[in-house]
Design an enzyme around this catalytic site. Structure first.
Site, PDB file in Angstrom:
ATOM      1  N   GLU A  78     125.346 105.904 -57.258  1.00 14.20           N
ATOM      2  CA  GLU A  78     123.987 105.900 -56.303  1.00 14.20           C
ATOM      3  C   GLU A  78     122.977 105.279 -57.090  1.00 14.20           C
ATOM      4  O   GLU A  78     121.956 104.634 -56.505  1.00 14.20           O
ATOM      5  CB  GLU A  78     123.792 107.197 -55.493  1.00 14.20           C
ATOM      6  CG  GLU A  78     124.749 107.311 -54.633  1.00 14.20           C
ATOM      7  CD  GLU A  78     124.297 108.829 -53.761  1.00 14.20           C
ATOM      8  OE1 GLU A  78     123.247 109.294 -53.885  1.00 14.20           O
ATOM      9  OE2 GLU A  78     125.392 109.370 -53.182  1.00 14.20           O
ATOM     10  N   ASP A  79     122.871 105.654 -58.429  1.00 19.56           N
ATOM     11  CA  ASP A  79     121.723 105.227 -59.372  1.00 19.56           C
ATOM     12  C   ASP A  79     121.682 104.062 -59.828  1.00 19.56           C
ATOM     13  O   ASP A  79     120.962 103.452 -60.177  1.00 19.56           O
ATOM     14  CB  ASP A  79     121.194 106.333 -60.252  1.00 19.56           C
ATOM     15  CG  ASP A  79     121.061 107.676 -59.041  1.00 19.56           C
ATOM     16  OD1 ASP A  79     120.270 107.567 -58.064  1.00 19.56           O
ATOM     17  OD2 ASP A  79     121.645 108.839 -59.645  1.00 19.56           O
TER      18      ASP A  79
END
Length: 705
Positions: A78-79
């Site tokens: 997600e990052d």
């Protein structure tokens, strides 16, 4: 590595993992720490503490290296947009697939963003079908979030707790992950109902002192007896968990003292033969409760759980729950499908738990293929996760557990018998709904009662709980007997009239002699038997009057005074379903054994079949003023026009009549025969409805069936 955050995980892994594997896990930790650099949790801790804690939970379950690495990296994608390719290059496609399956799965929020959340849930379940380790990581992720839930706002805590209890704990149970499920349940209970949790915890703490001695006594008794028999076993007496106590209190409407008086003993043995021997020892040590033995060894639960369960009369008559299982069964009972990886090295992949879980996962694929959309899939899986129960809420937020297929009437009786008996309507999720509606998980049910209301006999056609059925039948039986007594008195009084007498003029000793002659316990019992049609009023009247004996011929051939129908006779006077008599019709009565008086229209075809029993017929007539509503059938020949049925129903409703049933009989493509079962006041009311229907477009013919 010397890293304080990683050290506890490293220690846990060293108990079962090779040094080379631990080194690769350490590299993954360094990768994750760098990816989450500068990020903080809501609590203010470095974000990396979360994936390390998740990996630690899975290490306690002795999961393999790739699962531990995926747990450390589960939030990385997600990052960093390119992280999936990096993970695949560094750790292989298998780890990349696990991480991808877990990531981007937001918490499931019910009744908000439903389509999006259902799609997320479907993604997680489908990833789980491909590799069950996805859900193991997700469950560990949820467990750590629940452990650190205290920093959240109260409303958010309750929402996450509800998601946990509704979705994640049932999945853990289905996969046999009991140690993880128990902690999720207790944490969910604490967050969902903090006040109840504190009160219950305090009560357990207060009651624990004198119980510890009892538990030690039970444990010593088992150890001594097993030693006498030369059986090696581990005996552990234990208290019930808070959530388990709470659920039992709610489900069985028990006070805390009655639930906490239940003790549990777990006995772990070497093999199955010994388990059955220990069962015999247990039944000799303390007497078993009849009907409480369950053999989950021979017939495992759906999630593969195996154990022998029995309930005994312990010391001082205290109920004592005993579980007997082998060491391997105990491992699977605690770790479920996760234990598969512990035994994987030995090549034993055919465990019952593993097979059962795989079978369920295959069923998920079938559900996925048939589901029209993600929401439908979510609902299907939720039903599958609760195979035997539905959990609904009272308006105060209390959980009620009911069998699948339960209705608001079942719910009302589960709350209290008085609520069930006086129930007149209900709201489901704040919307009015029929009392016959089937309840689903998570719904909030509110029962509306009215003083003086009584159970409806029709409820018996849709209630599913034994409690509701028993109370409805009991109430109706009492009401029916009371009405039968009143009707029997009226019938006997009218029968006496033909002999020039009446009940008031019969001497009490003569009535007592009649009761004895017919072998009844009381006069009311005689009246009831007459009212139910089990005894003919004319024969009882014949016995009661000396004149009747002399005028037997006249009593048989003379004109009986008719029974007058006012609509207030109750259940012992019923109206035949074959002809649906209405006020204004010419009618006759038939004394039916056990049913009382059944009223038919005089021209009903069934009266001819009953003509062979003339002694059971009695004259009846309608009173000048009749109350209540009566069923009638209307047959309609109608063209197949769009909206035709709605117009017919509207026309019937316009004249203040209710529709009980509609049936269709297609003659051809153009004309349909429709039969309405309606409730009307009398023949005149029915005639108005039929005339009104004839004016509707497309209707060719209307008749009373």
């Amino acid at each position: 590595m010397g890293d304080a955050i990683f050290a506890p995980l490293e220690q846990a892994l060293s108990e079962y993992m090779e040094p080379a594997c631990i080194e690769r896990v350490a590299q993954a930790y360094a990768f994750a720490r760098e990816a989450h650099e500068g990020q903080l949790r809501v609590s203010g801790e470095p974000y990396i503490t979360h994936p390390v804690a998740v990996a630690g939970i899975l290490a306690d379950l002795r999961l393999d290296e790739k699962t531990i690495i995926a747990a450390l990296l589960h939030d990385v994608i997600e990052d960093t947009p390119t992280a999936r390719d990096q993970i695949a290059a560094e750790y292989g496609d298998e780890v990349a697939h696990l991480v991808d399956g877990v990531s981007k799965l937001d918490q499931i929020r019910f009744k908000s963003k439903a389509e999006q959340q259902a799609a997320n849930f479907r993604k997680m379940m489908m990833a789980m079908v491909e590799d069950v380790r996805v859900i193991l990581i997700k469950l560990a992720d949820r467990l750590h979030n629940m452990r650190t839930l205290g920093v959240m706002r109260p409303d958010k805590r309750r929402r996450i707790a509800r998601e946990t209890l509704e979705i994640y704990t049932p999945i853990a149970q289905r996969l046999g992950l009991n140690s993880l499920r128990h902690e999720l349940e207790d944490l969910g209970f604490q967050a969902m109902h903090p006040l109840r949790y504190r009160v219950l915890e305090a009560a357990v703490r207060k009651a624990r002192g004198n119980r510890r001695e009892v538990m030690q006594k039970i444990e010593d008794a088992f150890n001594a007896r097993l030693a006498e028999e030369g059986i090696r076993a581990e005996v552990q007496a234990r208290e019930k968990r808070l959530y388990s106590i709470y659920r039992k209190m709610v489900q069985k409407h028990l006070p805390f003292e009655e639930v906490f008086d239940v003790f549990a003993v777990r006995i772990v043995v070497e093999n199955v033969d010994t388990a059955y021997r220990v069962l015999g020892v247990a039944h000799n040590l303390y007497k078993p409760l009849p009907g409480r033995f369950k053999d989950y060894v021979a017939i495992p639960k759906a999630n593969g759980y195996q154990s022998l369960h029995t309930v005994l009369f312990g010391p001082h008559g205290i109920p004592l729950e005993v579980q007997i299982r082998t060491r391997e069964m105990h491992q699977f009972a605690e770790s479920g499908i996760a234990a598969h990886w512990l035994y994987k090295a030995t090549g034993d992949a055919s465990s019952t738990t593993q097979a059962r879980a795989r079978e369920w996962l295959r069923e998920l694929l079938e559900i996925q293929r048939q589901a029209g959309n993600p929401q439908e899939f979510l609902e299907s899986v939720k039903v599958d996760l609760f195979p035997d129960e539905v959990y609904v809420f009272t308006p105060m937020g209390e959980i009620m557990e009911l069998p699948r297929g339960a209705t608001p009437v079942d719910f009302a009786y589960a709350v209290h018998t008085g609520v069930g008996n006086t129930c007149v309507a209900c709201k489901i999720d704040r919307q009015f709904a029929p009392l016959s509606s089937t309840l689903h998980n998570g719904q909030t049910v509110e029962i509306i009662t009215a003083p003086g209301a009584t159970p409806n006999p029709n409820w018996l056609s849709f209630v599913v709980t034994a409690r509701a059925r028993t109370h409805i039948r009991g109430f109706l039986k009492g009401m029916r007997e009371e009405e039968a007594v009143q009707l029997g008195r009226r019938l006997l009084d009218k029968a006496l009239n033909q002999f020039g007498s009446e009940l008031a003029r019969i001497p009490p000793e003569r009535l007592s002699a009649c009761v004895a002659e017919y072998h009844h316990a009381s006069l009311d019992e005689l009246y009831r038997e007459v009212g139910l049609g089990n005894r003919l009023a004319s024969l009882v009247a014949h016995w009661l009057t000396a004149e009747g004996e002399a005028r037997g011929g006249e009593s048989r051939n003379g004109a009986h005074p008719p029974l007058v129908l006012s609509g207030a006779e109750g259940m012992v006077v019923s109206f035949a379903k074959c002809c649906h008599p209405l006020p204004g019709d010419e009618v006759v009565g038939f004394a039916s054994t056990g049913r009382g008086i059944v009223v038919h229209r005089r021209q009903c075809k069934n009266t001819a079949e009953l003509a062979s029993q003339p002694e059971k017929w009695l004259p009846v007539e309608w009173a000048a003023e009749v109350s209540g509503e009566y069923q009638a059938e209307i047959g309609i020949n109608a063209k197949n026009l769009r909206g035709g049925l709605a117009r017919m129903a509207g026309a019937i409703a316009e004249l203040s009549a209710d529709i009980d049933d509609v049936r269709f009989d297609d003659r051809d493509h153009n004309v349909t025969v429709i039969t309405f079962l309606v409730r009307v006041r009398d023949r005149i009311h029915l005639a108005h409805i039929m005339r009104r229907l004839k004016r509707e477009p497309g209707i060719l013919k209307v008749w009373r069936t």
